[in-house]
Design a protein around this motif. Structure first.
Motif, PDB file in Angstrom:
ATOM      1  N   GLN A 223      73.736  41.040  40.001  1.00  0.00           N
ATOM      2  CA  GLN A 223      72.967  39.990  39.330  1.00  0.00           C
ATOM      3  C   GLN A 223      73.488  39.741  37.921  1.00  0.00           C
ATOM      4  O   GLN A 223      73.659  38.589  37.501  1.00  0.00           O
ATOM      5  CB  GLN A 223      71.487  40.369  39.279  1.00  0.00           C
ATOM      6  CG  GLN A 223      70.628  39.353  38.537  1.00  0.00           C
ATOM      7  CD  GLN A 223      69.160  39.760  38.455  1.00  0.00           C
ATOM      8  OE1 GLN A 223      68.737  40.676  39.139  1.00  0.00           O
ATOM      9  NE2 GLN A 223      68.408  39.077  37.614  1.00  0.00           N
ATOM     10  N   VAL A 224      73.731  40.801  37.177  1.00  0.00           N
ATOM     11  CA  VAL A 224      74.195  40.672  35.788  1.00  0.00           C
ATOM     12  C   VAL A 224      75.549  39.957  35.743  1.00  0.00           C
ATOM     13  O   VAL A 224      75.769  39.069  34.901  1.00  0.00           O
ATOM     14  CB  VAL A 224      74.272  42.063  35.128  1.00  0.00           C
ATOM     15  CG1 VAL A 224      75.085  42.012  33.845  1.00  0.00           C
ATOM     16  CG2 VAL A 224      72.865  42.587  34.842  1.00  0.00           C
ATOM     17  N   ARG A 225      76.456  40.324  36.634  1.00  0.00           N
ATOM     18  CA  ARG A 225      77.757  39.651  36.667  1.00  0.00           C
ATOM     19  C   ARG A 225      77.596  38.169  36.991  1.00  0.00           C
ATOM     20  O   ARG A 225      78.261  37.312  36.390  1.00  0.00           O
ATOM     21  CB  ARG A 225      78.653  40.325  37.700  1.00  0.00           C
ATOM     22  CG  ARG A 225      79.122  41.715  37.304  1.00  0.00           C
ATOM     23  CD  ARG A 225      79.840  42.394  38.450  1.00  0.00           C
ATOM     24  NE  ARG A 225      80.373  43.708  38.073  1.00  0.00           N
ATOM     25  CZ  ARG A 225      80.842  44.598  38.946  1.00  0.00           C
ATOM     26  NH1 ARG A 225      80.843  44.314  40.251  1.00  0.00           N
ATOM     27  NH2 ARG A 225      81.298  45.757  38.526  1.00  0.00           N
ATOM     28  N   ALA A 226      76.716  37.875  37.941  1.00  0.00           N
ATOM     29  CA  ALA A 226      76.475  36.473  38.301  1.00  0.00           C
ATOM     30  C   ALA A 226      75.889  35.708  37.129  1.00  0.00           C
ATOM     31  O   ALA A 226      76.284  34.558  36.848  1.00  0.00           O
ATOM     32  CB  ALA A 226      75.545  36.404  39.514  1.00  0.00           C
ATOM     33  N   MET A 227      74.948  36.327  36.410  1.00  0.00           N
ATOM     34  CA  MET A 227      74.350  35.676  35.249  1.00  0.00           C
ATOM     35  C   MET A 227      75.405  35.375  34.197  1.00  0.00           C
ATOM     36  O   MET A 227      75.397  34.304  33.580  1.00  0.00           O
ATOM     37  CB  MET A 227      73.243  36.555  34.673  1.00  0.00           C
ATOM     38  CG  MET A 227      71.998  36.640  35.555  1.00  0.00           C
ATOM     39  SD  MET A 227      70.769  37.833  34.931  1.00  0.00           S
ATOM     40  CE  MET A 227      70.370  37.126  33.322  1.00  0.00           C
TER      41      MET A 227
ATOM     42  N   VAL B  87      74.417  50.148  33.934  1.00  0.00           N
ATOM     43  CA  VAL B  87      74.259  48.691  33.849  1.00  0.00           C
ATOM     44  C   VAL B  87      74.660  48.124  32.492  1.00  0.00           C
ATOM     45  O   VAL B  87      75.206  47.018  32.408  1.00  0.00           O
ATOM     46  CB  VAL B  87      72.808  48.289  34.202  1.00  0.00           C
ATOM     47  CG1 VAL B  87      72.630  46.771  34.096  1.00  0.00           C
ATOM     48  CG2 VAL B  87      72.448  48.762  35.606  1.00  0.00           C
ATOM     49  N   VAL B  88      74.409  48.846  31.402  1.00  0.00           N
ATOM     50  CA  VAL B  88      74.681  48.295  30.073  1.00  0.00           C
ATOM     51  C   VAL B  88      76.151  47.904  29.886  1.00  0.00           C
ATOM     52  O   VAL B  88      76.438  46.811  29.368  1.00  0.00           O
ATOM     53  CB  VAL B  88      74.214  49.263  28.968  1.00  0.00           C
ATOM     54  CG1 VAL B  88      74.780  48.859  27.604  1.00  0.00           C
ATOM     55  CG2 VAL B  88      72.684  49.278  28.902  1.00  0.00           C
ATOM     56  N   PRO B  89      77.122  48.724  30.305  1.00  0.00           N
ATOM     57  CA  PRO B  89      78.518  48.268  30.148  1.00  0.00           C
ATOM     58  C   PRO B  89      78.808  46.979  30.904  1.00  0.00           C
ATOM     59  O   PRO B  89      79.564  46.122  30.420  1.00  0.00           O
ATOM     60  CB  PRO B  89      79.324  49.442  30.714  1.00  0.00           C
ATOM     61  CG  PRO B  89      78.440  50.628  30.567  1.00  0.00           C
ATOM     62  CD  PRO B  89      77.057  50.108  30.805  1.00  0.00           C
ATOM     63  N   GLU B  90      78.193  46.810  32.069  1.00  0.00           N
ATOM     64  CA  GLU B  90      78.364  45.580  32.825  1.00  0.00           C
ATOM     65  C   GLU B  90      77.712  44.402  32.104  1.00  0.00           C
ATOM     66  O   GLU B  90      78.256  43.286  32.084  1.00  0.00           O
ATOM     67  CB  GLU B  90      77.762  45.730  34.223  1.00  0.00           C
ATOM     68  CG  GLU B  90      78.408  46.803  35.072  1.00  0.00           C
ATOM     69  CD  GLU B  90      79.789  46.410  35.583  1.00  0.00           C
ATOM     70  OE1 GLU B  90      80.160  45.217  35.469  1.00  0.00           O
ATOM     71  OE2 GLU B  90      80.503  47.291  36.090  1.00  0.00           O
ATOM     72  N   ALA B  91      76.558  44.655  31.501  1.00  0.00           N
ATOM     73  CA  ALA B  91      75.875  43.595  30.753  1.00  0.00           C
ATOM     74  C   ALA B  91      76.691  43.186  29.534  1.00  0.00           C
ATOM     75  O   ALA B  91      76.811  41.993  29.217  1.00  0.00           O
ATOM     76  CB  ALA B  91      74.476  44.067  30.340  1.00  0.00           C
ATOM     77  N   GLU B  92      77.245  44.156  28.837  1.00  0.00           N
ATOM     78  CA  GLU B  92      78.108  43.849  27.689  1.00  0.00           C
ATOM     79  C   GLU B  92      79.271  42.962  28.106  1.00  0.00           C
ATOM     80  O   GLU B  92      79.575  41.951  27.463  1.00  0.00           O
ATOM     81  CB  GLU B  92      78.651  45.134  27.077  1.00  0.00           C
ATOM     82  CG  GLU B  92      77.673  45.903  26.215  1.00  0.00           C
ATOM     83  CD  GLU B  92      78.347  47.102  25.562  1.00  0.00           C
ATOM     84  OE1 GLU B  92      79.394  47.561  26.072  1.00  0.00           O
ATOM     85  OE2 GLU B  92      77.823  47.586  24.546  1.00  0.00           O
ATOM     86  N   ALA B  93      79.926  43.346  29.191  1.00  0.00           N
ATOM     87  CA  ALA B  93      81.089  42.593  29.652  1.00  0.00           C
ATOM     88  C   ALA B  93      80.714  41.184  30.087  1.00  0.00           C
ATOM     89  O   ALA B  93      81.502  40.242  29.926  1.00  0.00           O
ATOM     90  CB  ALA B  93      81.747  43.339  30.817  1.00  0.00           C
ATOM     91  N   ALA B  94      79.497  41.029  30.600  1.00  0.00           N
ATOM     92  CA  ALA B  94      79.048  39.730  31.100  1.00  0.00           C
ATOM     93  C   ALA B  94      78.425  38.864  30.013  1.00  0.00           C
ATOM     94  O   ALA B  94      78.162  37.675  30.229  1.00  0.00           O
ATOM     95  CB  ALA B  94      78.044  39.927  32.232  1.00  0.00           C
ATOM     96  N   GLY B  95      78.149  39.448  28.831  1.00  0.00           N
ATOM     97  CA  GLY B  95      77.471  38.695  27.782  1.00  0.00           C
ATOM     98  C   GLY B  95      76.004  38.486  28.065  1.00  0.00           C
ATOM     99  O   GLY B  95      75.412  37.471  27.684  1.00  0.00           O
ATOM    100  N   VAL B  96      75.391  39.471  28.717  1.00  0.00           N
ATOM    101  CA  VAL B  96      73.979  39.402  29.084  1.00  0.00           C
ATOM    102  C   VAL B  96      73.223  40.504  28.358  1.00  0.00           C
ATOM    103  O   VAL B  96      73.694  41.643  28.282  1.00  0.00           O
ATOM    104  CB  VAL B  96      73.797  39.563  30.614  1.00  0.00           C
ATOM    105  CG1 VAL B  96      72.326  39.673  30.984  1.00  0.00           C
ATOM    106  CG2 VAL B  96      74.448  38.397  31.348  1.00  0.00           C
ATOM    107  N   GLN B  97      72.052  40.169  27.820  1.00  0.00           N
ATOM    108  CA  GLN B  97      71.214  41.188  27.194  1.00  0.00           C
ATOM    109  C   GLN B  97      70.087  41.587  28.141  1.00  0.00           C
ATOM    110  O   GLN B  97      69.356  40.741  28.646  1.00  0.00           O
ATOM    111  CB  GLN B  97      70.612  40.696  25.877  1.00  0.00           C
ATOM    112  CG  GLN B  97      69.842  41.803  25.131  1.00  0.00           C
ATOM    113  CD  GLN B  97      69.373  41.381  23.751  1.00  0.00           C
ATOM    114  OE1 GLN B  97      68.970  40.248  23.544  1.00  0.00           O
ATOM    115  NE2 GLN B  97      69.418  42.305  22.796  1.00  0.00           N
ATOM    116  N   LEU B  98      69.963  42.896  28.389  1.00  0.00           N
ATOM    117  CA  LEU B  98      68.828  43.417  29.139  1.00  0.00           C
ATOM    118  C   LEU B  98      67.633  43.462  28.206  1.00  0.00           C
ATOM    119  O   LEU B  98      67.750  43.896  27.058  1.00  0.00           O
ATOM    120  CB  LEU B  98      69.134  44.827  29.645  1.00  0.00           C
ATOM    121  CG  LEU B  98      70.414  45.011  30.468  1.00  0.00           C
ATOM    122  CD1 LEU B  98      70.605  46.485  30.814  1.00  0.00           C
ATOM    123  CD2 LEU B  98      70.365  44.168  31.730  1.00  0.00           C
TER     124      LEU B  98
END
Length: 339
Positions: free
Chosen positions: A107-111, A180-191
């Protein structure tokens, strides 16, 4: 700050009304995902909608792109996703958690690919938000939700004592964030972690760890990344502190507020009622001013509104008229603050 509203990807009579209130951005549920199912299960909508495309996971990029297209046809842009895949195994650190975490990563990558910057999630294991009444009378006879711990103690526990512990939830959260946080960082998404509702240490036998200001400090200390943020749900935080503006200042200065639920309650964490946005004890203008002072430029939406005269109370906290009133009230505060 951008004033937005919560919508599911199923057009309804609410959509044009929200547009007429001048709202163009939304927090989106995902068709058939965890929060969508919890919110709409009582009226039999989500299960039917989810079954229409069984082979397409709601959190996949293809499904999210489809939802974005539906919202765009209504004139809305998605600023936040307020939904996740099922996470109870991940929250409890149980067998099967890695698969659920992988779904969140999908989901995070898609976002990131679709340009959606914030994911609102929660760590309420097994149970969702809890109330002991959904028809308490408020101003003019409007219906609001309420919670009374004394009455709640009579409700059945959903787990056996000791079956789930607070430290188990903390360890599971650390494991989740590490993945998940490293994936969110790479995707530019904030949890953006939502508080427990109500913010009590135990609800129906299940520990709640996102139920205090100190708990949120511990959350942010688990991972120092800016991608590890919070949803500042004012109704819950107002039950954790007697100085809400100072909490906004603390987390805002740390640049960890990803999203705001702008609402109010009266009472304590053990005994409270929801209120109209202009009828609670919190200085709402002071809160809005503090978001401005700390440079918050994210999305803010009204939450948990009364059911007003002439409406069915089949979606407690999310009646149409109450939402329109709240949008107008917040718009007025924003204009007053600007001037």
């Amino acid at each position: 700050m951008e004033l937005i509203e919560l919508l599911s990807p199923r057009p309804s009579r609410l959509w044009p009304l929200v547009k007429q209130c001048g709202v163009n951005g939304i927090a989106a549920l995902m068709n058939g995902a965890e929060q969508d199912q919890r919110m709409f299960r009582s009226v039999g909508v989500a299960a039917e909608a989810a079954s229409a495309d069984r082979d397409l996971a709601p959190w996949s990029e293809k499904a999210l792109a489809r939802d974005i297209g539906v919202f765009a046809e209504g004139g809305f842009s998605v600023q936040v996703i307020e939904d996740t895949p099922p996470l109870d195994k991940a929250r409890a650190g149980a067998d099967g958690r890695d698969e659920q975490i992988e779904h969140v990563i999908t989901q995070v990558r898609a976002m990131g690919n679709l340009g959606i910057p914030v994911l609102c999630y929660n760590w309420m294991a097994v149970t969702s938000w809890a109330r002991t009444s959904i028809e308490t009378r408020a101003r003019g006879g409007a219906l609001v939700t309420a919670f009374d711990a004394e009455h709640a103690s009579a409700q059945d526990h959903v787990v056996e004592p000791g079956e789930v512990t607070a430290e188990q939830l903390w360890e599971a959260l650390r494991y989740f964030l590490d993945a998940v946080v490293p994936e969110a960082e790479a995707a530019g998404v904030q949890l953006a972690m939502h508080p427990d509702d109500p913010p009590r240490p135990v609800v129906r036998g299940v520990p709640r760890i996102m139920s205090s200001v100190e708990g949120f400090r511990r959350l942010l200390d688990l991972n120092p990344s800016p991608a590890n943020g919070i949803t500042l749900c004012q109704g819950n935080f107002a039950l954790m502190t007697d100085d809400l503006p100072s909490v906004i200042r603390e987390f805002g200065e740390r640049r960890r507020i990803g999203f705001v639920h702008f609402r109010d309650v009266a009472g304590t964490a053990d005994d409270f009622v929801e209120t109209f946005h202009d009828d609670g004890p919190t200085d709402m203008l002071a809160c809005l001013n503090e978001y401005e002072n700390v440079g918050f430029r994210g999305a803010l939406r009204p939450d948990h509104v009364p059911t007003m005269a002439g409406e069915a109370n089949d979606m407690p906290g999310y009646g149409t008229l109450g939402r329109l009133f709240a949008l107008g009230y917040i718009r007025g505060l924003q204009e007053g603050l600007a001037k």
